[in-house]
Design a protein around this motif. Structure first.
Motif, PDB file in Angstrom:
ATOM      1  N   LEU A  63       0.830  -1.214   0.000  1.00  9.97           N
ATOM      2  CA  LEU A  63       0.000   0.000   0.000  1.00  9.97           C
ATOM      3  C   LEU A  63       0.861   1.259   0.000  1.00  9.97           C
ATOM      4  CD1 LEU A  63      -2.797  -1.095   2.494  1.00  9.97           C
ATOM      5  CD2 LEU A  63      -3.134  -0.461   0.089  1.00  9.97           C
ATOM      6  N   THR A  64       1.919   1.284   0.818  1.00  6.52           N
ATOM      7  CA  THR A  64       2.789   2.467   0.817  1.00  6.52           C
ATOM      8  C   THR A  64       3.531   2.594  -0.503  1.00  6.52           C
ATOM      9  OG1 THR A  64       4.604   1.268   1.921  1.00  6.52           O
ATOM     10  CG2 THR A  64       3.054   2.472   3.327  1.00  6.52           C
ATOM     11  N   HIS A  65       3.935   1.465  -1.095  1.00  7.90           N
ATOM     12  CA  HIS A  65       4.598   1.522  -2.399  1.00  7.90           C
ATOM     13  C   HIS A  65       3.666   2.113  -3.461  1.00  7.90           C
ATOM     14  CE1 HIS A  65       7.936  -1.724  -1.623  1.00  7.90           C
ATOM     15  NE2 HIS A  65       8.240  -0.526  -1.148  1.00  7.90           N
ATOM     16  N   ILE A  66       2.429   1.658  -3.484  1.00  7.17           N
ATOM     17  CA  ILE A  66       1.477   2.167  -4.474  1.00  7.17           C
ATOM     18  C   ILE A  66       1.267   3.668  -4.305  1.00  7.17           C
ATOM     19  CG2 ILE A  66      -0.961   2.134  -5.160  1.00  7.17           C
ATOM     20  CD1 ILE A  66      -0.928  -0.905  -4.641  1.00  7.17           C
ATOM     21  N   LEU A  67       1.043   4.100  -3.069  1.00  4.55           N
ATOM     22  CA  LEU A  67       0.809   5.516  -2.809  1.00  4.55           C
ATOM     23  C   LEU A  67       2.049   6.347  -3.105  1.00  4.55           C
ATOM     24  CD1 LEU A  67      -1.604   7.204  -1.816  1.00  4.55           C
ATOM     25  CD2 LEU A  67      -0.596   7.143   0.461  1.00  4.55           C
ATOM     26  N   ASN A  68       3.210   5.845  -2.684  1.00  2.00           N
ATOM     27  CA  ASN A  68       4.464   6.561  -2.944  1.00  2.00           C
ATOM     28  C   ASN A  68       4.741   6.678  -4.431  1.00  2.00           C
ATOM     29  OD1 ASN A  68       6.358   5.226  -0.066  1.00  2.00           O
ATOM     30  ND2 ASN A  68       4.560   6.523  -0.167  1.00  2.00           N
ATOM     31  N   ASN A  69       4.517   5.603  -5.170  1.00  2.00           N
ATOM     32  CA  ASN A  69       4.733   5.631  -6.617  1.00  2.00           C
ATOM     33  C   ASN A  69       3.800   6.619  -7.297  1.00  2.00           C
ATOM     34  OD1 ASN A  69       5.478   2.054  -7.016  1.00  2.00           O
ATOM     35  ND2 ASN A  69       6.734   3.730  -6.252  1.00  2.00           N
ATOM     36  N   ARG A  70       2.552   6.677  -6.854  1.00  2.00           N
ATOM     37  CA  ARG A  70       1.620   7.658  -7.415  1.00  2.00           C
ATOM     38  C   ARG A  70       2.092   9.090  -7.159  1.00  2.00           C
ATOM     39  NH1 ARG A  70      -4.574   5.581  -6.054  1.00  2.00           N
ATOM     40  NH2 ARG A  70      -4.526   3.678  -7.339  1.00  2.00           N
ATOM     41  N   ALA A  71       2.774   9.279  -6.028  1.00  2.00           N
ATOM     42  CA  ALA A  71       3.312  10.608  -5.711  1.00  2.00           C
ATOM     43  C   ALA A  71       4.575  10.923  -6.502  1.00  2.00           C
ATOM     44  CB  ALA A  71       3.610  10.704  -4.215  1.00  2.00           C
ATOM     45  N   GLY A  72       5.169   9.887  -7.115  1.00  2.00           N
ATOM     46  CA  GLY A  72       6.411  10.083  -7.853  1.00  2.00           C
ATOM     47  C   GLY A  72       7.634   9.766  -7.021  1.00  2.00           C
ATOM     48  N   LEU A  73       7.474   8.905  -6.013  1.00  2.00           N
ATOM     49  CA  LEU A  73       8.585   8.508  -5.148  1.00  2.00           C
ATOM     50  C   LEU A  73       8.852   7.020  -5.324  1.00  2.00           C
ATOM     51  CD1 LEU A  73       7.493  10.298  -1.834  1.00  2.00           C
ATOM     52  CD2 LEU A  73       9.101  11.137  -3.550  1.00  2.00           C
ATOM     53  N   ALA A  74      10.094   6.612  -5.148  1.00  2.00           N
ATOM     54  CA  ALA A  74      10.455   5.205  -5.268  1.00  2.00           C
ATOM     55  C   ALA A  74      11.512   4.863  -4.230  1.00  2.00           C
ATOM     56  CB  ALA A  74      10.965   4.905  -6.671  1.00  2.00           C
ATOM     57  N   TRP A  75      11.667   3.554  -4.002  1.00  2.00           N
ATOM     58  CA  TRP A  75      12.627   3.063  -3.007  1.00  2.00           C
ATOM     59  C   TRP A  75      13.536   2.016  -3.651  1.00  2.00           C
ATOM     60  CZ3 TRP A  75      12.432   5.298   1.801  1.00  2.00           C
ATOM     61  CH2 TRP A  75      11.252   5.985   2.145  1.00  2.00           C
ATOM     62  N   ALA A  76      14.788   1.979  -3.194  1.00  2.00           N
ATOM     63  CA  ALA A  76      15.741   1.003  -3.729  1.00  2.00           C
ATOM     64  C   ALA A  76      16.100  -0.084  -2.733  1.00  2.00           C
ATOM     65  CB  ALA A  76      17.029   1.716  -4.161  1.00  2.00           C
ATOM     66  N   SER A  77      15.756   0.110  -1.449  1.00  2.00           N
ATOM     67  CA  SER A  77      16.246  -0.808  -0.423  1.00  2.00           C
ATOM     68  C   SER A  77      15.332  -0.780   0.796  1.00  2.00           C
ATOM     69  CB  SER A  77      17.664  -0.414  -0.013  1.00  2.00           C
ATOM     70  OG  SER A  77      18.163  -1.229   1.022  1.00  2.00           O
ATOM     71  N   TYR A  78      15.465  -1.813   1.637  1.00  2.00           N
ATOM     72  CA  TYR A  78      14.857  -1.813   2.965  1.00  2.00           C
ATOM     73  C   TYR A  78      15.938  -1.617   4.021  1.00  2.00           C
ATOM     74  CZ  TYR A  78      10.964  -3.894   0.398  1.00  2.00           C
ATOM     75  OH  TYR A  78       9.954  -4.136  -0.505  1.00  2.00           O
ATOM     76  N   SER A  79      17.132  -1.332   3.559  1.00  2.00           N
ATOM     77  CA  SER A  79      18.279  -1.159   4.449  1.00  2.00           C
ATOM     78  C   SER A  79      18.856   0.244   4.263  1.00  2.00           C
ATOM     79  CB  SER A  79      19.331  -2.230   4.149  1.00  2.00           C
ATOM     80  OG  SER A  79      18.788  -3.526   4.313  1.00  2.00           O
ATOM     81  N   HIS A  80      20.073   0.431   4.723  1.00  2.00           N
ATOM     82  CA  HIS A  80      20.747   1.719   4.567  1.00  2.00           C
ATOM     83  C   HIS A  80      21.419   1.792   3.201  1.00  2.00           C
ATOM     84  CE1 HIS A  80      21.353   1.701   9.243  1.00  2.00           C
ATOM     85  NE2 HIS A  80      20.080   1.723   8.883  1.00  2.00           N
TER      86      HIS A  80
END
Length: 487
Positions: free
Chosen positions: A426-443
């Protein structure tokens, strides 16, 4: 070549090379030149755990977007500080640090291995922290965090442990420290070995004043008694995420404000304040929780700025991050060059609150339930009214994984990172709609930004290593640690 030509050529070389040689010699002198800085009586060190430029910029873009439709940012208080730099974060064994080794670098000026708190790489030599040095110099000392006070970053200012996971030992060291004010998330009493006194019991025996709510916190008065003020959140006994807080919750800013009142004295003070749940939110790829906790962190900084405005000739405020978390990107393939930061505002609770208040009871009451049955809560708390075929497929798969139990295979980790599949999707879908993306669950290993305001603030300009934050701050405190000009 004739001799006359050789002489002319040699003369030309001298004309070209001498200025360069003079500059190089001057540069070498600059590299070893000790910098003299004015001394501050009050030093604040704010650490946004997991906070790099993208976390800061995401919060600023969101603040701007929720005000109007024009493109831009509304700067946070600390990003307007006059002195700004970039800071490398690698540790002694890895380009990507953890909070223990990064905290050790900032608190002591020494590199160590991930997981190690204030000890060398052999885990045999213990380092003295800037907070301990300030206390020895007669100053009062406070340590504040939005996560548990025995967590890695706050622990790096008072403890020495071969492993950050030795929570009981770390808590006992807190109880036996001579610091004046600890505030934030509760110590982990569940880590108490069988037959041993828990840390709260040890602190009570030693005469600590303990405040577990706002009434008790406000009743405290400046004096010589040591103070431990804590909040017991619904998840992990840290402070709740800023977006989940209720009226009776104590914020990071309130703990900071109260700490200033309790620590203020003629000998000055050193205060470390950590926004630890920025990191936790980014581990879970929850941009809304990260953004709101970054704003809450900035509100704590504002309390220090108010103090600075009353004592501008005696105060230094430093704001930095220990590392970046999550590989946050302000850009997503699916939105190309577009952004819609207002989408973040659709989310009404953190992933953590959704897991606790919505998903957990749903699974208990509807063990064979369907995604359609959960959709009303999803619409209410994430503002997702309709789904594309691609999003529907992702969410259905994640819902099934949450209901049946996620596997430990590579695909499951890459999709969900060990978190509840439905929540992180759910956070990925909402973030992607905002134009944000993630590469990791770590540092990640990108540099972090460092900001400074006040006495000696100019030392924090430039591009330098996190160990130099210790050196620069210790110099401004007059603790006898020389600072060399950056190369």
């Amino acid at each position: 070549m004739k001799m006359s030509s050789l002489k002319k050529y040699a003369a030309l070389l001298l004309v070209l090379l001498v200025p360069s040689l003079i500059w190089a010699e001057g540069a070498r002198e600059t590299e070893t030149e000790e910098i003299q800085a004015s001394q501050a009586r009050y030093v604040f060190l704010f650490i946004g755990d997991g906070m790099a430029l993208t976390q800061i910029n995401a919060a600023e873009a969101y603040l701007k977007a929720r005000q109007n439709t024009s493109v831009g940012v509304e700067k946070l208080a600390f990003s307007q500080f006059p002195n700004q730099g970039l800071t490398t974060t690698y540790d002694a064994g890895s380009f990507i640090t953890d909070s223990a080794s990064a905290g050790t670098a900032i608190a002591t000026g020494n590199k160590t291995l991930s997981g190690v708190i204030n000890m060398d790489t052999s885990k045999s030599i213990k380092y003295t922290t800037i907070a301990e040095m300030a206390k020895a110099a007669g100053m009062k000392v406070g340590v504040i965090s939005s996560v548990n006070l025995d967590h890695a970053t706050p622990a790096c200012f008072y403890a020495k442990e071969a492993s950050r996971n030795n929570y009981y030992n770390i808590g006992v060291q807190l109880a036996h420290s001579n610091f004046d004010y600890f505030a934030g998330g509760m110590l982990r009493l569940d880590k108490t070995p069988q037959g041993q006194k828990n840390v709260h019991e040890i602190m009570a025996e030693k005469g600590w004043l303990i405040a577990s709510n706002r009434e008790e916190l406000q009743a405290l008065r400046p004096g010589n008694r040591q103070v431990y003020a804590y909040s017991k959140g619904f998840a992990g006994n840290a402070l709740d995420y800023a977006m989940d807080m209720k009226a009776d919750n104590i914020s990071l800013a309130e703990y900071t404000s109260r700490g200033i009142e309790l620590l203020d004295n003629e000998n000055g003070f050193f205060m470390m304040v950590e926004g630890g749940k920025i990191d936790w939110a980014c581990h879970a790829n929850d941009a809304a929780a990260s953004i709101n906790d970054t704003i809450a962190f900035d509100n704590a900084v504002k309390e220090a700025v108010d103090f600075y405005n009353r004592h501008p000739e005696e105060t230094l405020i430093i704001v930095t991050g220990d590392h970046e978390t999550g590989g946050l990107s302000l850009g997503f393939a699916g939105t190309k060059y577009d952004s819609a930061f207002t989408e973040i505002g659709r989310q009404k609770m953190s992933f953590e609150a959704f897991d606790h208040y919505v998903l957990k009871p749903f699974k208990q009451n509807n063990p064979t339930g369907s995604l359609a049955q959960l959709m009303p809560e999803i619409r209410k708390n994430f503002g997702i009214d309709s789904l594309s075929p691609y999003e529907s497929e992702l969410l259905e798969k994640a819902f099934n994984a949450s209901m049946k139990g996620v596997g430990e295979d590579e695909e499951s980790y890459l999709l969900y990172g060990g978190y509840e599949p439905i929540s992180v999707t759910l956070t990925h879908i909402l973030n992607n709609r905002a134009g944000l993306a993630w590469a990791s669950y770590s540092h990640t290993g990108v540099p972090v930004a460092t900001f400074a305001l006040g006495v000696g603030g100019e030392l924090f300009n430039g591009y330098y290593d996190n160990t130099e934050i210790f050196q620069k701050a210790a110099t401004v405190l007059g603790l006898g640690v020389p600072v060399l000009a950056s190369r």
